[in-house]
Design a protein around this motif. Structure first.
Motif, PDB file in Angstrom:
ATOM      1  N   ARG A 578       0.937  -1.262   0.065  1.00  0.00           N
ATOM      2  CA  ARG A 578      -0.011  -0.151  -0.102  1.00  0.00           C
ATOM      3  C   ARG A 578       0.934   1.231  -0.043  1.00  0.00           C
ATOM      4  N   GLN A 579       1.979   1.359   0.721  1.00  0.00           N
ATOM      5  CA  GLN A 579       2.822   2.430   0.837  1.00  0.00           C
ATOM      6  C   GLN A 579       3.465   2.535  -0.527  1.00  0.00           C
ATOM      7  N   GLU A 580       3.986   1.564  -1.201  1.00  0.00           N
ATOM      8  CA  GLU A 580       4.405   1.760  -2.564  1.00  0.00           C
ATOM      9  C   GLU A 580       3.451   2.328  -3.385  1.00  0.00           C
ATOM     10  N   ILE A 581       2.264   1.799  -3.381  1.00  0.00           N
ATOM     11  CA  ILE A 581       1.063   2.335  -4.303  1.00  0.00           C
ATOM     12  C   ILE A 581       0.865   3.824  -4.072  1.00  0.00           C
ATOM     13  N   GLU A 582       0.710   3.937  -2.732  1.00  0.00           N
ATOM     14  CA  GLU A 582       0.361   5.471  -2.307  1.00  0.00           C
ATOM     15  C   GLU A 582       1.343   6.272  -2.776  1.00  0.00           C
ATOM     16  N   GLU A 588      -0.088   6.913 -13.256  1.00  0.00           N
ATOM     17  CA  GLU A 588      -1.010   6.077 -13.846  1.00  0.00           C
ATOM     18  C   GLU A 588      -0.409   4.992 -14.334  1.00  0.00           C
ATOM     19  N   ASN A 589       1.110   4.938 -14.553  1.00  0.00           N
ATOM     20  CA  ASN A 589       1.769   4.066 -15.199  1.00  0.00           C
ATOM     21  C   ASN A 589       2.251   2.865 -14.146  1.00  0.00           C
ATOM     22  N   PHE A 590       1.901   3.271 -12.872  1.00  0.00           N
ATOM     23  CA  PHE A 590       2.424   2.293 -11.767  1.00  0.00           C
ATOM     24  C   PHE A 590       1.692   1.293 -11.592  1.00  0.00           C
ATOM     25  N   ILE A 625      -6.823   0.519  -4.022  1.00  0.00           N
ATOM     26  CA  ILE A 625      -5.895   1.406  -3.051  1.00  0.00           C
ATOM     27  C   ILE A 625      -6.259   2.804  -3.670  1.00  0.00           C
ATOM     28  N   ARG A 626      -6.267   3.008  -5.114  1.00  0.00           N
ATOM     29  CA  ARG A 626      -6.232   4.250  -5.648  1.00  0.00           C
ATOM     30  C   ARG A 626      -7.735   4.721  -5.306  1.00  0.00           C
ATOM     31  N   LEU A 627      -8.802   3.809  -5.215  1.00  0.00           N
ATOM     32  CA  LEU A 627     -10.108   4.500  -5.208  1.00  0.00           C
ATOM     33  C   LEU A 627     -10.422   4.838  -3.618  1.00  0.00           C
TER      34      LEU A 627
END
Ligand code: ATP
Ligand code: MG
Length: 673
Positions: A578-582, A588-590, A625-627
């Protein structure tokens, strides 16, 4: 010593004076009559010694010093040499201090001066007897202690034997009972294969029982040789040959080399099979894949002996353990201690009887056996047998040895490839990794599981670990006692590795005592199934574990699980993702590739782990996670909806709104303050 109801004290008098016996008997007659003493007389040291040899139960000796043939000092010397528990009182002429001193130095207990004062003599005798009794009691106590110690050692040995043997018995019994059920259920499919398995496992039970009986017979000296005269080289090559498939299935090269083409000699074919079989199976068992086992034969013309050596490139045996390997029930690495210590070498199956039998059989054939070994390099056992040609000549049969081999050697070839179900179609089924070294157990498990799971098979703990990391299965079933690495080690490694820590592990084992159960659970096993198990039991366990995993998925799907509980390694993993994604939320390419790179796992590993934990694919999980982040932004800021979409890496606001509604059941604007 006034104890008339006990045995009389037995005293040997040694004196060359003619009237000595008469005198003593007269003076002591009252005590002799009431059973306090029993006297024997000798007239010199020589006679006394003979008396002592004939009748070892004397309590004490009273001896003169000056005597013909053998004097008192020489007698003392002999008594000391013989290590007799005898107290000696010497009689000496008044003033003969030299002799008295010398006799006391030689171990005499006391002395009495001549002419004898009989009251003094009686007191001295009684005192000596009392002393002796104290000594006897002490040595008895010591002896009892020693006996106790030996008994408890024996006890421990026995219980270890029982544990080992019950393991060895349970494995074939599990297969036999399990396969029988299998045959009942679908005879068409299982009858042929199943019967073979039952036969093979029946044989190994028989073999085990035979080993135990042999030991017993050996113990009672009842084992006999049945010698025949035949070509031993041909026989040996035949035995070695029967091991090729076992060696091959363990990735070990097995070689047979003989310097001589043939050698007629007397041997007991049964014993030779047992000796060579034990040595080769040890060599294979203790040699890792890729190694070599060589059986070499040569003869010495001068010594008229034949030498058979079995050399391996295996784990070796430590120098201090080497002298014990031939001891009964001795195994260098106790599997349980190993599991506890998490040490490298791992639990091997076996009872520790093999080499004890080898030694006894070789001895029976007047041969010798020796072993050389270096840890990490390999081990060589060499047997040297005398070449004799006296027994009746038996012609070798063309199909091998003169006597048929017992059906023990070489359990089947590799089952994995043969038995794997046609997997492709079963992609929807959960994947299950079986880690088990016993071919037949694997076959049985495959039969039980193939309709419900996609199966992967590893043949030892290390292979299991590697496969688990590479393939990230949904479930793992592992045996405990296996070559290279055992089940406990497998558990420990997989449960502490982030890539595999979430996979439920079921340990299969014959060790049903609570200790090993506990050590299994301590290492993180999720369940523990003792052998023999039945199919139903196994299915229920596995289903339970899969259900538990669904619960876990619910927990991680909600994405807000920080509830004050101690974070598990799973929580850590999810938190890291989650940390990485956040951290990259507006990129958008991640995607899964970038995520993999960031946390050091392959796409496939992440995919399986995330799927197992959340029930979702990685891209859906990332999107979710984005949402969630978007929802938070909507609730806490004044950014408009397109801005929010960009913030969390959506380029198309419409697409953002649609997926948002999918995730939360409501459009983004519903979350505006
Ligand atoms: P069993 O033969 O009764 O099934 P086992 O193989 O454990 O059980 P032995 O054959 O008596 O018992 O061997 C005793 C021990 O000696 C083994 O447990 C092992 O630790 C060690 N050993 C024997 N052969 C080798 C070998 N070739 N390499 C390394 N260690 C060996
Ligand atoms: Mg053995």
């Amino acid at each position: 010593m006034n104890q008339p109801d006990t045995m009389p004290a037995r005293i040997l008098f040694v004196d060359d004076e003619p009237d000595f016996e008469k005198l003593i008997r007269l003076r002591f007659r009252k005590f002799i009559r009431n059973g306090e003493y029993e006297f024997t007389f000798a007239s010199n040291g020589q006679e006394a010694l003979e008396e002592l040899k004939r009748e070892p139960s004397f309590d004490m000796v009273v001896t003169d010093i000056q005597m013909p043939v053998m004097d008192g000092l020489a007698l003392l010397e002999e008594i000391k040499k013989a290590n007799l528990l005898l107290y000696t009182v010497v009689l000496s002429a008044y003033g003969d201090m030299d002799n008295i001193r010398q006799s006391m130095n030689q171990g005499a207990f006391d002395f009495i001066l001549k002419p004898i004062d009989f009251t003094d003599l009686k007191t001295t005798i009684d005192k000596t007897l009392r002393e002796r009794q104290v000594l006897m009691q002490a040595s008895k106590a010591e002896q009892l202690g020693e006996e106790n110690r030996q008994l408890s050692e024996l006890d421990e040995l026995k219980s270890r034997l029982f544990t080992n043997i019950s393991h060895e018995l349970r494995t074939p019994l599990t297969i036999i009972t399990g396969i029988t059920e299998q045959i009942e259920e679908s005879p068409d499919r299982w009858l042929n294969k199943g019967l073979k398995m039952i036969r093979r496992n029946g044989h190994s039970l028989l073999n085990l029982v035979n080993q135990i009986l042999d030991l017993r017979k050996l113990e009672m000296g009842k084992l006999q040789l049945h010698l025949i005269q035949s070509d031993i080289i041909q026989y040996l090559s035949y035995i070695v040959e029967s091991f090729y498939s076992l060696a091959e299935s363990n990735d070990i090269r097995l070689e047979f080399e003989s310097e001589i083409g043939s050698q007629m000699m007397d041997y007991d074919s049964d014993k030779i099979v047992r000796i060579v079989t034990n040595l080769i199976s040890n060599a294979i068992k203790f040699t890792p894949a890729g190694g070599e086992v060589a059986v070499r034969v040569n003869s010495s013309v001068q010594a008229n002996t034949l030498s058979i050596s079995v050399k391996d490139t295996g784990v070796g045996i430590a120098e201090d353990k080497l002298p014990h390997v031939f001891d009964r029930f001795y195994q260098v690495d106790d599997p349980e201690t190993n599991a506890e210590n998490g040490s490298e070498a791992s639990g091997e199956e076996g009872t520790g009887i093999g080499l004890a039998i080898v030694r006894e059989f070789v001895k029976l054939m007047d041969g010798t056996v020796k072993v050389e070994s270096q840890v990490g390099v390999g081990t060589t056992f060499e047997i040297v047998l005398p070449i004799r040609q006296q027994a009746e000549i038996v012609k070798a049969a063309s199909d091998g040895g003169p006597v048929k081999l017992p059906g023990i050697v070489a359990s089947a070839s590799r089952p994995a490839e043969l038995l794997l179900p046609a997997a492709e179609s079963s992609d929807q089924l959960p994947s299950l990794l079986l880690v088990e070294d016993n071919t037949d157990v694997v076959q049985y498990l495959v039969a039980c599981l193939e309709d419900h799971y996609q199966l992967l098979i590893a043949r030892d703990g290390q292979e299991g670990i590697d496969m688990a990391i590479e393939r990230v299965p949904d479930l793992i079933i592992s045996d405990v006692m296996m070559p290279r690495k055992g089940g406990y080690e497998l558990c420990e490694e997989l449960k502490t590795d982030e890539r595999t820590s979430h996979i439920p592990i079921v340990l299969l084992t014959a060790r049903v005592d609570d200790d090993s159960k506990l050590s299994g659970l301590k290492k993180g096993a999720d369940a523990y199934l003792p052998k023999p198990f039945n199919k139903e039991e196994l299915h229920i366990r596995l289903r339970k574990l899969l259900e538990l995993r669904l619960k876990l998925q619910e927990k991680y799907q909600s994405l807000d699980h920080e509830n004050g509980e101690e974070p598990t390694i799973e929580d850590e993993f999810i938190r890291k993702i989650r940390q990485e994604i956040e951290g990259n939320i507006d990129d958008e390419n991640f995607g899964i590739t970038e995520l993999g790179r960031a946390i050091g796992m392959s796409r496939a590993q992440i995919h399986r782990k995330v799927k197992a934990l959340t029930g979702r694919s990685t891209s859906i999980f990332i999107r979710s996670i984005r949402l969630h982040k978007a929802k938070a932004i909507l609730q806490n800021t004044d950014l408009n909806i397109s801005q929010v979409a960009y913030e969390v890496g959506f380029r198309d606001p419409k697409y953002f709104s649609r997926t948002f509604a999918e995730e939360f059941g409501q459009l983004p604007k519903a979350f505006r303050k």
